[in-house]
Scaffold this motif. Structure first.
Motif, mmCIF file in Angstrom:
data_model
loop_
_atom_site.group_PDB
_atom_site.id
_atom_site.type_symbol
_atom_site.label_atom_id
_atom_site.label_comp_id
_atom_site.label_asym_id
_atom_site.label_seq_id
_atom_site.Cartn_x
_atom_site.Cartn_y
_atom_site.Cartn_z
ATOM 1 N N ALA A 1 -13.533 7.251 -9.357
ATOM 2 C CA ALA A 1 -13.666 8.309 -8.357
ATOM 3 C C ALA A 1 -12.478 8.366 -7.398
ATOM 4 O O ALA A 1 -12.353 9.316 -6.634
ATOM 5 C CB ALA A 1 -14.957 8.133 -7.569
ATOM 6 N N THR A 2 -11.615 7.347 -7.402
ATOM 7 C CA THR A 2 -10.433 7.361 -6.533
ATOM 8 C C THR A 2 -9.239 6.795 -7.318
ATOM 9 O O THR A 2 -9.427 6.144 -8.357
ATOM 10 C CB THR A 2 -10.620 6.475 -5.279
ATOM 11 N N GLU B 1 2.185 12.189 -17.418
ATOM 12 C CA GLU B 1 2.881 11.411 -16.383
ATOM 13 C C GLU B 1 2.708 9.902 -16.586
ATOM 14 O O GLU B 1 3.595 9.119 -16.230
ATOM 15 C CB GLU B 1 2.329 11.835 -15.014
ATOM 16 N N THR C 1 -0.408 8.802 -7.417
ATOM 17 C CA THR C 1 -1.361 9.659 -8.133
ATOM 18 C C THR C 1 -2.260 8.768 -8.995
ATOM 19 O O THR C 1 -1.946 7.595 -9.229
ATOM 20 C CB THR C 1 -0.640 10.633 -9.076
ATOM 21 N N ARG D 1 0.866 -1.171 0.000
ATOM 22 C CA ARG D 1 0.000 0.000 0.000
ATOM 23 C C ARG D 1 0.902 1.219 0.000
ATOM 24 O O ARG D 1 1.766 1.366 0.863
ATOM 25 C CB ARG D 1 -0.888 -0.015 1.249
ATOM 26 N N LYS D 2 0.757 2.063 -1.014
ATOM 27 C CA LYS D 2 1.621 3.241 -1.112
ATOM 28 C C LYS D 2 0.854 4.427 -1.683
ATOM 29 O O LYS D 2 -0.240 4.259 -2.223
ATOM 30 C CB LYS D 2 2.855 2.922 -1.952
ATOM 31 N N LEU D 3 1.467 5.613 -1.569
ATOM 32 C CA LEU D 3 0.830 6.809 -2.105
ATOM 33 C C LEU D 3 1.099 6.893 -3.601
ATOM 34 O O LEU D 3 2.251 6.893 -4.033
ATOM 35 C CB LEU D 3 1.370 8.061 -1.401
ATOM 36 N N LEU E 1 -7.706 13.621 -9.685
ATOM 37 C CA LEU E 1 -7.159 12.278 -9.553
ATOM 38 C C LEU E 1 -5.758 12.199 -10.164
ATOM 39 O O LEU E 1 -4.844 11.672 -9.547
ATOM 40 C CB LEU E 1 -8.065 11.232 -10.223
ATOM 41 N N PHE F 1 -3.241 14.123 -10.622
ATOM 42 C CA PHE F 1 -2.090 14.670 -9.893
ATOM 43 C C PHE F 1 -2.245 14.541 -8.380
ATOM 44 O O PHE F 1 -1.463 15.099 -7.626
ATOM 45 C CB PHE F 1 -1.898 16.158 -10.235
ATOM 46 N N THR F 2 -3.281 13.854 -7.940
ATOM 47 C CA THR F 2 -3.542 13.739 -6.504
ATOM 48 C C THR F 2 -3.081 12.374 -6.004
ATOM 49 O O THR F 2 -3.488 11.352 -6.552
ATOM 50 C CB THR F 2 -5.047 13.923 -6.221
ATOM 51 N N ARG F 3 -2.216 12.394 -4.967
ATOM 52 C CA ARG F 3 -1.767 11.118 -4.412
ATOM 53 C C ARG F 3 -2.727 10.656 -3.320
ATOM 54 O O ARG F 3 -3.130 11.450 -2.460
ATOM 55 C CB ARG F 3 -0.359 11.248 -3.805
ATOM 56 N N GLU F 4 -3.058 9.399 -3.354
ATOM 57 C CA GLU F 4 -3.874 8.774 -2.308
ATOM 58 C C GLU F 4 -3.260 7.404 -2.026
ATOM 59 O O GLU F 4 -2.551 6.865 -2.878
ATOM 60 C CB GLU F 4 -5.315 8.565 -2.801
ATOM 61 N N PRO F 5 -3.566 6.821 -0.867
ATOM 62 C CA PRO F 5 -3.066 5.466 -0.633
ATOM 63 C C PRO F 5 -3.708 4.494 -1.627
ATOM 64 O O PRO F 5 -4.922 4.505 -1.812
ATOM 65 C CB PRO F 5 -3.519 5.151 0.797
#
Lengths: 412, 300
Positions: free
Chosen positions: A137-138, A34, A7, A3-5, A171, A173-177
């Protein structure tokens, strides 16, 4: 499994790597770049096999993707906005070849005026092309939907290319786990691409894009495409179940959040729907019976699931992050068309246009939409469609125009 | 700033929080303001996009306070903490901005004199933020720096660590001063002031820019980080060279001498490179402003 951050773009690139794609025809465009940068870095480094080729345009890129898929190799490509439109002739064309591949579209609003931030008019321009469409959505969903898209498109009952849509910036450019599945698990899930009768050898040429004259053969080929797209609904549900069993994450064709006991429902697509989730939580804390429906699949359109989920509801606020000039919100039209004639359908569907060109939709605005929805159901009158736009925004525009007006007077 | 947001995001993630971090890219030009944001929570994060009600705002360059596109003051209320990297004291900023937010200053090292220090401002900002938040240990901070900067040379990573730890320690007295604000209540919220968009015909509503006046009104000189200065005692008045090679057309000629329009010079320094007698030098904007202040002092 790690599990990592990541984009959204990173998640898309990882999905291509895990799907062990053979070929990436590429052309860069903000906010998609990217993805192909990451893949080219990996391929160059020997971290993954495959071949990446930069084409001279999206038109050629999509042609190359369709052509490669027609030879039976697993193909991945990605674009955005103006790029998708530039390749639009081939979007419609390659879908008819019945050669499956996955195209990530990183949603970005269309010119004019030019902008970089997202809305869904780009991907909706491909709505009627024969490509299937999965909307995310994620960042986790970007990865998972891409894997699902390969299974869906490559299924022998479907054999159509698939667009996986992620919103630019919010999404991309946004980092999420993000949980990355193991390569072996993905390999087991996807299997080899069984290209059936699609192959290429120099000694036995085949033409997969014939011309037909007279409407009759044309009608046959086009309607077969439509039937395959409809069949994809059934196939999707099978894949959804298998994906859940293997990876523990469930992706219904229509995401429903707190709709079971709800009187009111937000209906929208894309990653701004997670903001609606937060608003649903806030409204529920204040005693509201409200929920959210979000179609993940736009093509095929999960009409029956939507009808069922909306049975007996009082009202729906449809939030369109797109605009059909001279008509209004596209999702609103799509929703009304499947509810018409259903006596258990909600009687009030309000159309809101919001989030054009990445314009934010605040929590307060979700609360206000809910309030107007409730009022409309009490009065039994559907209010006119509304653009989410504040007096302050109009003041800002008039400030900018003030300079332009001085100049125009000088010209006129 | 993107790197700063990623270091802070990773530090939170290393401490076991759910995280969202993202940059917001602006115009593609030198000196354009850029911001990035970080959210962290114990549960999955549904909010996304620009933070309209921030708990902490960090300004890495205090000249951005006056730039409208930077939006530094947006959402600053009594709950928020504003941390500015500045020479000027917190009291002065509090007074200048008349803000209800608590203002803290991260004192500038010698970045103004030593431009080589500039790339480390991000690490200092993150170090300070980590201490103010009180949720990130020094170990998690250093680990995040190592992860996010792994592509850099070892000495660069070390300097980033050092700057971050210095700032982390500098903020000890303010540790834990940031509180997570409650989410907006659906019972009591500020109603959006929606308007009906009025119909305006295409003469007004087409997105057309007539160049001349707009170009005058937009002070592109604000983009400049380096300033070309003509040393007239060395200038041989071959004015055609600099004035016609200026890509922004801001060098005019008065009495056979070139004159730079600093309201619109973007500091590309093409003129510095082109000048045959090397009579145009480049100085940093900060230095130019400082000497302007000193000159003003001498004349009064």
């Amino acid at each position: 499994m790690t599990r990592k951050l990541l984009t959204g773009n990173g998640a898309a690139a990882w999905a291509a790597r895990l799907a062990q794609i053979d070929y990436v025809p590429a052309f860069p465009i903000t906010p998609q770049t990217e993805i192909i940068e990451t893949l080219s870095h990996w391929i160059d480094n020997g971290d993954m096999p495959g071949k990446l080729v930069t084409l001279e345009s999206e038109h050629s890129m999509i042609t190359a993707a369709g052509a490669a898929a027609s030879t039976g190799v697993r193909t991945f490509t990605a674009t955005s906005s103006q790029g998708l439109l530039y390749g639009m002739e081939m979007i419609y064309t390659v879908a008819g070849w019945r050669a499956p591949f996955v195209l990530i579209n990183v949603s970005r609003a269309l010119a004019s005026p030019v902008t970089l931030e997202p809305d869904h008019n780009d991907v909706l321009a491909a709505r009627d092309s024969g490509f299937l469409q999965i909307h995310c959505a994620t960042c986790q969903e970007v990865l998972d939907a891409t894997l699902i898209a390969y299974r869906l498109g490559e299924d022998e009952r479907v054999r159509l290319p698939v667009i996986v849509n992620e919103d630019g910036f919010y999404l991309s450019f946004t980092r999420e786990p993000v949980t990355l599945p193991n390569s072996d698990e993905v390999k087991d899930f996807l299997g080899e691409f069984d290209a059936q009768n699609m192959h290429f050898s120099a000694s036995s040429p085949a033409s997969q894009a014939v011309a037909v004259l007279g409407g009759s053969p044309y009608s046959y080929f086009r309607y077969e495409c439509h039937l395959a797209a409809e069949k994809a609904l059934v196939v999707y549900d099978e894949i959804r179940d298998e994906f859940e069993q293997r990876f523990g994450r469930k992706y219904d064709a229509v995401e429903s959040y707190h709709t079971d006991d709800a009187d009111y429902v937000f209906f929208m697509m894309g990653c701004f729907a997670t903001k609606a989730k937060a608003a649903v939580d806030g409204l529920r804390a204040a005693g509201w019976k409200i929920g959210l429906l979000r179609p993940r699949l736009l093509r095929p359109y999960p009409a029956q699931a939507i009808r069922q989920l909306l049975t007996g509801k009082k009202g729906v606020a449809v939030i369109d992050q797109n605009l059909s000039m001279g008509k209004g919100g596209i999702l609103h039209s799509e929703l009304t068309s499947v509810l018409y004639g259903d006596k258990n359908a909600p009687s009030i569907l309000i159309s809101f246009i919001g989030g054009l060109g990445g314009r934010d939709i605040s929590q307060e605005e979700f609360f206000e939409m809910a309030k107007q929805l409730k009022q409309a159901t009490v009065e039994g009158i559907t209010p006119a469609p509304r653009l989410l736009y504040t007096a302050d925004e109009l003041r800002q525009i008039h400030k900018l125009q003030a300079i332009a007006h001085v100049e125009r007077e000088a010209y006129e | 700033m993107k790197t700063a947001s990623r270091i802070l995001g990773s530090a939170f993630f290393n401490e076991g929080y759910e995280v969202q971090d993202a940059p917001r890219y602006g115009a593609e030009r030198r000196g354009a303001p850029i911001f990035a944001f970080v959210r962290a929570d114990n549960k999955a994060i549904d909010e996304r996009g620009v933070i309209t009600h921030p708990d902490l705002v960090i300004v890495a360059d205090d000249s951005l306070v006056t730039v409208p596109a930077a939006g530094v003051m947006q959402g600053l209320d009594e709950h928020a903490v504003l941390l500015i990297n500045s020479h000027v004291s917190a009291e002065t900023w509090q007074q200048r901005l008349n803000t209800k937010a608590q203002v803290l200053v991260l004192p500038i090292k010698d970045a103004m004199q030593n431009r080589a220090e500039l790339p480390y401002v991000s690490a200092a900002c993150v170090g300070a933020a980590a201490r103010l938040l009180g949720m990130i240990s020094q170990n998690a901070l250093v680990r995040a720096i190592d992860e996010e900067l792994s592509h850099l040379a070892a000495d660069k990573i070390n300097t980033n660590r050092t700057r971050a730890i210095e700032a982390f320690e500098l903020m000890t007295t303010h540790e834990n001063c940031i509180q997570q604000r409650p989410s907006v209540s659906a019972l009591d919220y500020q109603q959006p002031e929606w308007v009906e968009l009025p119909f305006e015909d295409a003469r007004i509503s087409a997105p057309t820019i007539h160049a001349s006046l707009t170009s005058v009104e937009v002070k592109t000189g604000l983009w400049r980080t380096m300033r070309p200065v003509i040393e007239y005692d060395r200038c041989n008045h071959c004015w055609w060279i600099c004035s016609s090679t200026c890509p922004h057309n801001v060098i005019s000629v008065e009495d056979n001498s070139p004159v730079i329009d600093y309201d619109h010079c973007v500091g590309c320094l093409v003129c510095v490179a082109q000048c045959p007698p090397h009579a145009i030098k480049a100085i940093s904007e900060a230095e130019a402003k400082q000497s302007a202040v000193e000159q003003a002092g001498e004349t009064t």
